[in-house]
Design a protein around this motif. Structure first.
Motif, short mmCIF file in Angstrom:
data_model
loop_
_atom_site.label_atom_id
_atom_site.label_comp_id
_atom_site.label_asym_id
_atom_site.label_seq_id
_atom_site.Cartn_x
_atom_site.Cartn_y
_atom_site.Cartn_z
N ARG A 115 11.32 -2.02 -1.45
CA ARG A 115 11.27 -0.73 -2.14
C ARG A 115 10.59 -0.84 -3.50
N ILE A 116 10.40 -2.06 -3.97
CA ILE A 116 9.52 -2.31 -5.12
C ILE A 116 8.34 -3.10 -4.55
N PRO A 117 7.31 -2.43 -4.04
CA PRO A 117 6.23 -3.14 -3.34
C PRO A 117 5.22 -3.76 -4.29
N TYR A 170 10.58 6.60 0.86
CA TYR A 170 10.40 5.52 -0.12
C TYR A 170 8.91 5.17 -0.21
N TRP A 171 8.39 4.51 0.82
CA TRP A 171 6.98 4.14 0.87
C TRP A 171 6.52 4.15 2.31
N PRO A 172 5.29 4.56 2.61
CA PRO A 172 4.75 4.42 3.97
C PRO A 172 4.70 2.95 4.39
N VAL A 187 3.26 -3.67 4.99
CA VAL A 187 2.21 -4.51 5.58
C VAL A 187 1.46 -5.26 4.49
N GLU A 188 1.02 -4.53 3.47
CA GLU A 188 0.24 -5.15 2.39
C GLU A 188 1.06 -6.19 1.63
N LEU A 189 2.33 -5.90 1.42
CA LEU A 189 3.20 -6.85 0.73
C LEU A 189 3.34 -8.14 1.53
N ILE A 190 3.57 -8.01 2.83
CA ILE A 190 3.71 -9.19 3.68
C ILE A 190 2.43 -10.00 3.68
N LYS A 191 1.30 -9.34 3.81
CA LYS A 191 0.02 -10.06 3.82
C LYS A 191 -0.22 -10.78 2.49
N GLU A 192 0.13 -10.13 1.39
CA GLU A 192 -0.05 -10.74 0.08
C GLU A 192 0.87 -11.94 -0.10
N MET A 193 2.10 -11.83 0.39
CA MET A 193 3.04 -12.94 0.27
C MET A 193 2.62 -14.13 1.14
N ILE A 194 2.11 -13.84 2.32
CA ILE A 194 1.60 -14.92 3.17
C ILE A 194 0.41 -15.61 2.49
N LYS A 195 -0.49 -14.82 1.94
CA LYS A 195 -1.66 -15.36 1.26
C LYS A 195 -1.25 -16.25 0.08
N ALA A 196 -0.16 -15.90 -0.58
CA ALA A 196 0.32 -16.65 -1.74
C ALA A 196 1.11 -17.90 -1.34
N ASP A 223 10.96 -2.17 14.45
CA ASP A 223 10.06 -3.23 13.99
C ASP A 223 9.36 -3.91 15.16
N LEU A 224 10.08 -4.12 16.25
CA LEU A 224 9.49 -4.85 17.38
C LEU A 224 8.50 -4.00 18.16
N VAL A 225 8.76 -2.71 18.29
CA VAL A 225 7.88 -1.88 19.11
C VAL A 225 6.76 -1.21 18.32
N GLU A 226 6.92 -1.08 17.00
CA GLU A 226 5.92 -0.40 16.18
C GLU A 226 5.35 -1.27 15.06
N PHE A 227 6.22 -1.86 14.26
CA PHE A 227 5.74 -2.51 13.05
C PHE A 227 5.07 -3.86 13.33
N VAL A 228 5.66 -4.68 14.17
CA VAL A 228 5.05 -5.98 14.47
C VAL A 228 3.69 -5.82 15.15
N PRO A 229 3.55 -4.92 16.14
CA PRO A 229 2.19 -4.69 16.66
C PRO A 229 1.20 -4.27 15.57
N ARG A 230 1.67 -3.50 14.60
CA ARG A 230 0.77 -3.13 13.49
C ARG A 230 0.40 -4.36 12.66
N LEU A 231 1.35 -5.26 12.42
CA LEU A 231 1.03 -6.49 11.69
C LEU A 231 -0.10 -7.25 12.41
N ARG A 232 0.00 -7.33 13.73
CA ARG A 232 -1.05 -8.02 14.50
C ARG A 232 -2.39 -7.29 14.32
N GLU A 233 -2.34 -5.97 14.44
CA GLU A 233 -3.56 -5.17 14.30
C GLU A 233 -4.17 -5.33 12.91
#
Length: 321
Positions: free
Chosen positions: A214-216, A241-243, A248-257, A287-297
């Motif tokens: 919630r603090i992205p 709260y946030w779309p 997605v962007e937070l997770i990608k940034e944390m992985i990159k770091a 998360d399994l049916v919507e969000f994780v497929p988006r992470l892959r995409e």
């Protein structure tokens, strides 16, 4: 021997599989219902089974029910859910929510010493969760033991009530080896929670902070991860709260770091309006049916997804002494 503690017994961490690290299947009442209305009441075993089944059909294996002491936790009903779904690993928490859901004058957390509170938490981990939810003078231990410890803090502050929670949780975590799975109010005080626990001698790998998405702000998350703590990123499709793109962007940034090993996912569907079984919402399987497929995409690797869903939860919920 390394183990994860479920309400049906201890399992090998390798058995956890895909894990939702912060969920609510049953809440029979309590202050959140009194404060916010019937949307927070989740009393129906069959509906909880339906939600958990959806999660399992989507590939899920383990759910962590994060309803703590004194806010509608019902271990008898949670055991009924698990008995109807023997393939599900269900981890239940002991500990406390943020102080707004407790009376700050007469509650036993106010009256008892930190050591007495810690003893009650430890007993739920090592002996069994009280069927009466520590809501009265009679304690009846169930066969189910708690597999993690919860604490909560207020928006922008840690109250005296919450300081006692933190100190008692730290004693219990060090004594038992259980992970501490926290509530933050809108992501605030996450860094302070971690600093408190480290000062009290808790191992950083036993600390997992919740709701911080919630603090992205990746800078904030990197500061916390640099101390060794991990995250439970929840709140998918909570556009108030946030779309989802911010998560997605937070997770990608944390992985990159370099913090791929510090991330887990959860849906925290603790309202009727979030659960399909009650006729609304996106469901425990979102998360399994919507969000994780988006992470892959969006280009997140299978290696990272395997860590987030499987390897990181297995490591965090393994008891450590």
């Amino acid at each position: 021997m390394a183990f994860v503690r479920t309400i049906l017994g201890d399992i090998d961490p390798k058995e956890m599989g895909v894990t939702n690290t912060h969920e609510h299947l049953i809440r029979i009442g309590g202050a959140e219902v009194a404060l916010h209305g019937e949307d927070y009441r989740l009393p129906d075993v069959d509906k909880a089974v339906q939600e958990a089944e959806r999660f399992m059909k989507a590939g899920g294996k383990t759910i962590v029910d994060c309803n703590p002491i004194g806010v509608g936790r019902d271990i008898v009903k949670l055991l009924e859910v698990n008995e109807k779904l023997p393939g599900l690993h269900l981890i239940v928490t002991t500990g406390f929510h943020a102080s707004h859901v407790y009376d700050k004058v007469v509650h036993w957390v106010v009256r008892y010493s930190v050591e007495q509170i810690a003893d009650l938490i430890i007993a739920e981990i090592e002996e069994g969760i009280d069927e009466h939810d520590y809501m009265g003078p009679i304690v009846k231990r169930s066969k189910a033991k708690a597999g993690c410890i919860k604490i909560g803090t207020s928006y922008g502050m840690i109250t005296p009530f919450e300081e006692k929670e933190i100190k008692a949780a730290a004693i219990a975590a060090k004594e038992t080896g259980a992970v501490i799975n926290t509530h933050t109010s809108h992501g605030t005080m996450a860094l302070e929670q971690v600093q408190w626990f480290l000062k009290l001698g808790v191992k950083p790998e036993q600390i997992m902070v919740g709701h911080v998405q919630r603090i992205p702000d990746a800078w904030y998350h990197k500061r916390i991860a640099a101390l060794g703590a991990s995250f439970s990123y929840d709140g998918g499709y909570r556009v108030k709260y946030w779309p989802d793109r911010f998560r997605v962007e937070l997770i990608k940034e944390m992985i990159k770091a370099g913090y791929q090993k510090h991330i887990t996912l959860s849906t925290d569907s603790g309202k009727r309006s979030y659960q399909i079984a009650y006729g609304a919402g996106t469901g425990v399987d979102y998360d399994l049916v919507e969000f994780v497929p988006r992470l892959r995409e969006e280009g997140v690797s299978e290696d990272a997804i395997e860590d987030i869903l499987v390897n990181n939860p297995a490591r965090l919920f393994t008891f450590k002494k």
